[in-house]
Motif scaffolding. Structure first.
Motif: not given
Length: 241
Positions: A142-145, A182-186
């Motif tokens: 889940a890339m941050a956008g 950058l990513f997001l955790e659930p």
């Protein structure tokens, strides 16, 4: 930076992976092993139709990669807006409105980066070897956008476009390229997708580099350099020499 990635999930698998809860957000998707700027890709956004709800509703749609600011005269600017640096995203005129209200998740199987090896004797430019970076467990990233709406007045239609946030690469990936998504955790999805205004530090605190050891990076064929090439062979590790 992130200039190419792979996204092969179906609409059904993304609904399951991201717990998308709007019945009308089923979209037709085709596997793309060489997602490039200006192409349409899946995007997860949040809508708050009911202000009393504890969390925003998640919606799946397709959007054009390369954010087109609402004030742009034409869409060509989007080709230069495929990434947004997390260090300055809250202040940049092209991104600050989207950062404040239109945050998204960009699903990906993995992404490509190019390693520039030192030039050999007689070479003017260093050779660049593409690497594919993907979760070791096969999960969806889940890339941050951020996303934005732009009105195409010639066609009299709205264009939805997006950008991917980047940061300094972690030590175990920095040898490939100095920047990474950058990513997001659930557990952070709802807060990131909620269109309600939040403090900049609070929002940036939701974004994380991939956990150490989570991602695998391996060399792949230079066929990925050509956007016309698109198939599973692009993400197959190169055989050892």
């Amino acid at each position: 930076m992130c200039g190419r990635y792979a996204t092969t999930q179906t609409s059904a698998s993304l609904h399951q992976a991201f717990e998308i809860d709007l019945a009308n957000s089923f979209v037709e998707l085709e596997a793309d092993f060489n997602m490039a700027p200006t192409k349409l890709a899946p995007l997860v956004i949040g809508r708050r139709e009911d202000e009393s709800a504890s969390a925003p509703q998640r919606e799946l749609l397709t959007a054009r990669w390369g954010l087109i600011p609402s004030w742009a005269k034409d869409p060509s600017i989007g080709s230069r807006m495929i990434n947004a640096r997390s260090e300055t995203v809250a202040e940049k005129p092209s991104f600050k409105k989207a950062f404040a209200r239109r945050r998204a998740l960009v699903p990906a199987d993995g992404y490509f980066e190019w390693y520039a090896s030192p030039p050999r004797e007689g070479e003017k430019k260093p050779a660049k070897q593409p690497f594919y970076i993907t979760p070791k467990d096969g999960s969806v990233l889940a890339m941050a956008g951020l996303y934005e709406f732009w009105k195409d007045r010639d066609a009299d239609e709205w264009v939805v476009s997006y950008t991917i946030l980047t940061t300094t690469a972690e030590d175990d990936l920095g040898h490939v390229h100095e920047r990474m998504p950058l990513f997001l955790e659930p557990e952070a999805y709802d807060e990131w997708l909620d269109p309600a205004p939040r403090a900049t530090d609070e929002l940036l605190g939701l974004l994380v580099p991939a956990a150490p050891g989570r991602l695998d990076a391996f060399a792949v064929s230079t066929a990925v350099n050509n956007v016309r090439n698109n198939g599973p062979e692009l993400i197959v590790p190169l055989a050892p020499e």
